[in-house]
Every structure is written in C-alpha cells, then in structure tokens.
Scaffold this motif. Structure first.
Motif, PDB file in Angstrom:
ATOM      1  N   ASP A  61      37.063  35.363  27.442  1.00  0.00           N
ATOM      2  CA  ASP A  61      37.260  35.441  28.975  1.00  0.00           C
ATOM      3  C   ASP A  61      38.824  35.356  29.378  1.00  0.00           C
ATOM      4  N   ILE A  62      39.487  34.840  28.741  1.00  0.00           N
ATOM      5  CA  ILE A  62      40.835  34.778  29.054  1.00  0.00           C
ATOM      6  C   ILE A  62      41.645  36.261  28.704  1.00  0.00           C
ATOM      7  N   VAL A  63      41.221  36.674  27.538  1.00  0.00           N
ATOM      8  CA  VAL A  63      41.757  38.115  27.001  1.00  0.00           C
ATOM      9  C   VAL A  63      40.970  39.097  28.338  1.00  0.00           C
ATOM     10  N   GLN A  64      39.831  38.804  28.583  1.00  0.00           N
ATOM     11  CA  GLN A  64      39.356  39.917  29.527  1.00  0.00           C
ATOM     12  C   GLN A  64      40.082  39.623  30.867  1.00  0.00           C
ATOM     13  N   SER A  65      40.387  38.585  31.493  1.00  0.00           N
ATOM     14  CA  SER A  65      41.218  38.425  32.595  1.00  0.00           C
ATOM     15  C   SER A  65      42.352  38.963  32.273  1.00  0.00           C
ATOM     16  N   ALA A  66      43.103  38.731  31.380  1.00  0.00           N
ATOM     17  CA  ALA A  66      44.337  39.525  31.101  1.00  0.00           C
ATOM     18  C   ALA A  66      44.603  40.770  31.094  1.00  0.00           C
ATOM     19  N   ILE A  67      43.613  41.507  30.361  1.00  0.00           N
ATOM     20  CA  ILE A  67      43.494  43.029  30.422  1.00  0.00           C
ATOM     21  C   ILE A  67      42.996  43.574  31.984  1.00  0.00           C
ATOM     22  N   TRP A  68      42.351  43.037  32.811  1.00  0.00           N
ATOM     23  CA  TRP A  68      42.208  43.346  33.949  1.00  0.00           C
ATOM     24  C   TRP A  68      43.532  43.291  35.026  1.00  0.00           C
ATOM     25  N   THR A  69      44.055  42.218  34.751  1.00  0.00           N
ATOM     26  CA  THR A  69      45.450  41.651  35.492  1.00  0.00           C
ATOM     27  C   THR A  69      46.213  43.059  35.113  1.00  0.00           C
TER      28      THR A  69
ATOM     29  N   THR B 233      47.549  34.811  40.424  1.00  0.00           N
ATOM     30  CA  THR B 233      46.238  34.239  40.404  1.00  0.00           C
ATOM     31  C   THR B 233      45.835  34.205  38.769  1.00  0.00           C
ATOM     32  N   PHE B 234      46.199  35.042  38.078  1.00  0.00           N
ATOM     33  CA  PHE B 234      45.833  35.072  36.536  1.00  0.00           C
ATOM     34  C   PHE B 234      46.360  33.646  36.098  1.00  0.00           C
ATOM     35  N   THR B 235      47.732  33.572  36.229  1.00  0.00           N
ATOM     36  CA  THR B 235      48.663  32.225  35.592  1.00  0.00           C
ATOM     37  C   THR B 235      47.894  31.089  36.113  1.00  0.00           C
TER      38      THR B 235
ATOM     39  N   SER C 248      54.158  47.965  46.346  1.00  0.00           N
ATOM     40  CA  SER C 248      53.239  47.392  45.913  1.00  0.00           C
ATOM     41  C   SER C 248      53.469  45.978  45.094  1.00  0.00           C
ATOM     42  N   ALA C 249      54.815  45.497  45.143  1.00  0.00           N
ATOM     43  CA  ALA C 249      55.275  44.400  44.387  1.00  0.00           C
ATOM     44  C   ALA C 249      54.514  43.060  44.906  1.00  0.00           C
ATOM     45  N   PRO C 250      54.224  42.890  46.268  1.00  0.00           N
ATOM     46  CA  PRO C 250      53.392  41.625  46.565  1.00  0.00           C
ATOM     47  C   PRO C 250      52.045  41.661  46.161  1.00  0.00           C
ATOM     48  N   PHE C 251      51.292  42.783  45.943  1.00  0.00           N
ATOM     49  CA  PHE C 251      50.014  42.977  45.244  1.00  0.00           C
ATOM     50  C   PHE C 251      50.123  42.635  43.772  1.00  0.00           C
ATOM     51  N   VAL C 252      51.105  43.091  43.270  1.00  0.00           N
ATOM     52  CA  VAL C 252      51.014  42.992  41.581  1.00  0.00           C
ATOM     53  C   VAL C 252      51.322  41.274  41.281  1.00  0.00           C
ATOM     54  N   GLY C 253      52.521  40.638  42.177  1.00  0.00           N
ATOM     55  CA  GLY C 253      52.962  39.459  41.937  1.00  0.00           C
ATOM     56  C   GLY C 253      51.782  38.573  42.535  1.00  0.00           C
TER      57      GLY C 253
END
Length: 88
Positions: free
Chosen positions: A8-16, A75-77, A65-70
């Motif tokens: 689950d964490i790896v999947q979330s990391a890949i999507w991020t 969120t992932f963190t 796009s920096a605010p979106f990426v941040g």
C-alpha cells in the motif's frame, strides 16, 4: 507491518511520483513533438533548437505547478507518518 501495508505504501509512493512528475513530463513531450514537427517541416536540424525551448518550458511548468507538487508530496508524507504513528 505485513506485506499488504508495504504494498500500500509503495503504491501510494508510485502514484505520488507519477502525479508530481506528470506536468513537467507532459509539457516536455508536447514541446518536443512540436519542435520536431517544425524541424521536419523546415529541415533545420539544430540541436539547441530542441534543447533550449524544452528547458524553458519545463522551468515555467515547474514554477507554476510547484504548489500542486508540494501538496501531493506533503499528503503522501502525512499518510506515511500517520501510519507510523498508529503502528500500521
């Protein structure tokens, strides 16, 4: 922590990573195809003609796009820290 939690964490990391890199990659692809089309029409094969516009377009896209990426990385963190706090 079991295998399901790790996956689950790896999947979330890949999507991020995909969401964070998506805008820059998309713009680089569009600019590259457009410049390649112009080069094919004009038969001008200058290497800096492809390099410089891509770099400028990517820098502008990253700045916009920096605010979106941040937000995506934040969120992932937060999700990972919450899972650590609760002991998975």
């Amino acid at each position: 922590m079991n295998e399901a939690d790790a996956l689950d964490i790896v999947q979330s990391a890949i999507w991020t990573v995909l969401l964070a890199s998506g805008p820059a990659v998309l713009v680089a692809m569009l600019v590259g195809v457009t410049i390649a089309f112009v080069q094919a029409l004009t038969q001008v094969q200058e290497i800096t003609l492809t390099f410089v516009p891509k770099i400028v377009a990517i820098l502008i896209t990253v700045a916009i796009s920096a605010p979106f990426v941040g937000a995506q990385i934040s969120t992932f963190t937060n999700v990972v820290f919450q899972r650590i706090e609760t002991g998975f």
